[in-house]
Design a protein around this motif. Structure first.
Motif, PDB file in Angstrom:
ATOM      1  N   LEU A 204      36.896  40.959  39.195  1.00 13.21           N
ATOM      2  CA  LEU A 204      37.105  42.150  40.007  1.00 13.21           C
ATOM      3  C   LEU A 204      36.376  42.035  41.345  1.00 13.21           C
ATOM      4  CD1 LEU A 204      36.834  45.073  37.410  1.00 13.21           C
ATOM      5  CD2 LEU A 204      38.851  44.441  38.745  1.00 13.21           C
ATOM      6  N   ILE A 205      35.161  41.479  41.303  1.00 12.42           N
ATOM      7  CA  ILE A 205      34.376  41.312  42.530  1.00 12.42           C
ATOM      8  C   ILE A 205      35.063  40.331  43.466  1.00 12.42           C
ATOM      9  CG2 ILE A 205      32.209  40.414  43.465  1.00 12.42           C
ATOM     10  CD1 ILE A 205      30.801  41.528  40.992  1.00 12.42           C
ATOM     11  N   VAL A 206      35.500  39.192  42.924  1.00  8.98           N
ATOM     12  CA  VAL A 206      36.139  38.160  43.747  1.00  8.98           C
ATOM     13  C   VAL A 206      37.447  38.686  44.348  1.00  8.98           C
ATOM     14  CG1 VAL A 206      37.251  35.907  43.714  1.00  8.98           C
ATOM     15  CG2 VAL A 206      35.096  36.241  42.501  1.00  8.98           C
ATOM     16  N   VAL A 207      38.290  39.293  43.498  1.00  8.16           N
ATOM     17  CA  VAL A 207      39.568  39.817  43.980  1.00  8.16           C
ATOM     18  C   VAL A 207      39.342  40.965  44.961  1.00  8.16           C
ATOM     19  CG1 VAL A 207      41.721  40.946  43.304  1.00  8.16           C
ATOM     20  CG2 VAL A 207      40.799  39.094  41.910  1.00  8.16           C
ATOM     21  N   GLY A 208      38.328  41.785  44.684  1.00  9.72           N
ATOM     22  CA  GLY A 208      38.021  42.896  45.573  1.00  9.72           C
ATOM     23  C   GLY A 208      37.621  42.426  46.955  1.00  9.72           C
ATOM     24  N   ILE A 209      36.769  41.414  47.018  1.00  9.94           N
ATOM     25  CA  ILE A 209      36.348  40.867  48.308  1.00  9.94           C
ATOM     26  C   ILE A 209      37.548  40.262  49.039  1.00  9.94           C
ATOM     27  CG2 ILE A 209      34.972  39.063  49.424  1.00  9.94           C
ATOM     28  CD1 ILE A 209      32.855  39.497  47.260  1.00  9.94           C
ATOM     29  N   GLY A 210      38.389  39.542  48.299  1.00  7.43           N
ATOM     30  CA  GLY A 210      39.579  38.962  48.911  1.00  7.43           C
ATOM     31  C   GLY A 210      40.495  40.027  49.489  1.00  7.43           C
ATOM     32  N   ALA A 211      40.688  41.126  48.748  1.00 10.05           N
ATOM     33  CA  ALA A 211      41.541  42.218  49.231  1.00 10.05           C
ATOM     34  C   ALA A 211      40.941  42.870  50.472  1.00 10.05           C
ATOM     35  CB  ALA A 211      41.726  43.256  48.123  1.00 10.05           C
ATOM     36  N   LEU A 212      39.624  42.989  50.512  1.00 15.33           N
ATOM     37  CA  LEU A 212      38.965  43.576  51.679  1.00 15.33           C
ATOM     38  C   LEU A 212      39.140  42.704  52.922  1.00 15.33           C
ATOM     39  CD1 LEU A 212      35.641  44.878  50.068  1.00 15.33           C
ATOM     40  CD2 LEU A 212      37.445  46.272  51.069  1.00 15.33           C
ATOM     41  N   VAL A 213      38.987  41.403  52.738  1.00 16.54           N
ATOM     42  CA  VAL A 213      39.143  40.480  53.870  1.00 16.54           C
ATOM     43  C   VAL A 213      40.564  40.554  54.438  1.00 16.54           C
ATOM     44  CG1 VAL A 213      39.189  38.046  54.546  1.00 16.54           C
ATOM     45  CG2 VAL A 213      37.329  38.896  53.120  1.00 16.54           C
ATOM     46  N   VAL A 214      41.549  40.481  53.559  1.00 18.01           N
ATOM     47  CA  VAL A 214      42.947  40.517  54.001  1.00 18.01           C
ATOM     48  C   VAL A 214      43.290  41.883  54.590  1.00 18.01           C
ATOM     49  CG1 VAL A 214      45.346  40.347  53.252  1.00 18.01           C
ATOM     50  CG2 VAL A 214      43.635  38.769  52.332  1.00 18.01           C
ATOM     51  N   GLY A 215      42.843  42.954  53.930  1.00 17.32           N
ATOM     52  CA  GLY A 215      43.127  44.299  54.416  1.00 17.32           C
ATOM     53  C   GLY A 215      42.540  44.545  55.792  1.00 17.32           C
ATOM     54  N   ALA A 216      41.314  44.072  56.009  1.00 19.19           N
ATOM     55  CA  ALA A 216      40.680  44.233  57.319  1.00 19.19           C
ATOM     56  C   ALA A 216      41.463  43.498  58.399  1.00 19.19           C
ATOM     57  CB  ALA A 216      39.237  43.719  57.268  1.00 19.19           C
ATOM     58  N   ASP A 217      41.938  42.298  58.068  1.00 20.42           N
ATOM     59  CA  ASP A 217      42.713  41.511  59.024  1.00 20.42           C
ATOM     60  C   ASP A 217      44.005  42.228  59.405  1.00 20.42           C
ATOM     61  OD1 ASP A 217      43.454  39.098  60.514  1.00 20.42           O
ATOM     62  OD2 ASP A 217      44.927  38.803  58.921  1.00 20.42           O
ATOM     63  N   TRP A 218      44.729  42.709  58.411  1.00 24.54           N
ATOM     64  CA  TRP A 218      45.984  43.417  58.679  1.00 24.54           C
ATOM     65  C   TRP A 218      45.740  44.701  59.464  1.00 24.54           C
ATOM     66  CZ3 TRP A 218      48.719  43.136  53.211  1.00 24.54           C
ATOM     67  CH2 TRP A 218      49.068  41.802  52.957  1.00 24.54           C
TER      68      TRP A 218
END
Length: 345
Positions: A204-218
């Protein structure tokens, strides 16, 4: 001429970015909180540190992407996403934090107290709120030249380290932590389960960080595109859309907590997130690369500081925020949003 198709595409990507930020923060907070509880850390400490920092992660990623795009590009590549480095936009970083703190206090506390009057624990008034006011004063003072230097960012970052350390240290002496009902007994017991659950939490932590990185970029890239299409300055987009979007985790948490009559979760989450926004997010962002504000107005800073001070008598009176005070806060949030749009930047 505005192309409807291009605009629709940008808005869809923008919406996707907000969705990724929201769920990324939710997954990160859930995984980190359960691991903290498994290690025997009290709900009090988790609520004031892990949850507050987790719900501030969208702001951190948006600010880093806006001010230092190259910093976000490398982690995004780990998850198979290519992030366009692009051009730095410090005003987006400033606007995101100033706007988020305004929305955290005015909109989130206002809406929650309109749903049901919020009971406030005295510890938040004695400790967290004064820390927020001092942090806001320091930040505004640092912004006197509209530049946040690396050493100023390092000073803010040191402040959040001190805050977390003192919170953990003081929590050890707390005998009654029930006033922080951030987690139920069932959730605490669930967090203490075996290795299988630990693996899920780590994922959950790994996927959460990944989603945050991508979401911030978009969010940043397509938010800038929408701003250019309509000729709206980036600072207005960041003070309103970005600020509200990255405050969605706090807003969702507060609405649910209001329905469950858990006032401490609402106030602790809102005030704690504001503290982390100023100290951790601005501190880390400026430490990586100095920020130069071009279109942030003193009005924005004074509204942010004024709300931090205004909320003190609201909380102090009868240890609650009633519906009338909630209506005042909500009106301030809406009025500020309108004012930001109509003022020529």
């Amino acid at each position: 001429m505005v192309c409807p198709v291009d605009l629709t595409i940008h808005l869809l990507w923008l919406t996707g970015g907000l969705v990724f930020l929201y769920f990324g923060a939710e997954w990160l907070v859930k995984g980190a909180s359960e691991i903290a509880l498994r290690l025997g850390i009290s709900p009090l400490v988790v609520g004031l540190t892990v949850v507050a920092f987790g719900t501030s992660m969208p702001e951190l990623l948006v600010c880093l992407k806006a001010n230092s795009p190259e910093v976000v590009a490398a982690p995004a590549a780990w998850f198979g996403f290519a992030v366009d480095v692009g051009v730095a936009s410090p005003d987006i970083a400033f606007g995101n934090i100033v706007g988020s703190n305004i929305f955290n206090i005015a909109l989130i506390l206002g809406v929650a107290s309109l749903i049901r009057p919020i009971e406030v624990h005295s510890q938040l008034i004695r400790r967290e709120l004064p820390i927020l006011i001092v942090a806001s004063l320091v930040f505004v003072a640092m912004m006197s030249d509209m530049v946040l230097m690396r050493w100023e960012g390092a000073l803010l970052a040191a402040g959040v380290v001190t805050y977390v350390f003192m919170s953990v240290r003081m929590a050890r002496g707390e005998k009654d932590i029930d006033q922080y009902e951030e987690f139920s007994e069932e959730e605490i017991e669930k967090a203490k389960q075996g290795g299988g659950r630990l693996l899920i939490d780590l994922m959950l932590i790994v996927v959460g960080i990944g989603a945050l990185v991508v979401g911030a970029d978009w969010l940043v890239d397509h938010g800038e595109s929408v701003a250019r299409v309509f000729g709206v300055p980036e600072v207005i987009i960041s003070l309103t859309l970005f600020a509200l979007g990255t405050s969605l985790p706090e807003l969702a948490t507060s609405v649910v907590a209001a329905l469950k009559r858990q006032g401490d979760i609402i106030t602790g989450n809102a005030i704690g997130s504001c503290i982390f926004n100023l100290l951790a997010v601005m501190g880390v962002t400026a430490s990586v690369k100095p920020l130069q504000a071009e279109h942030i107005a003193w009005m924005d800073l004074w509204v942010m500081l004024g709300l931090a001070i205004l909320i003190m008598p609201f909380m102090w009176s009868r240890k609650r925020i009633n519906r009338v005070e909630g209506a005042i806060l909500t009106a301030v949030a809406l009025g500020y949003s309108v004012l930001v749009v109509v003022i020529d930047r």
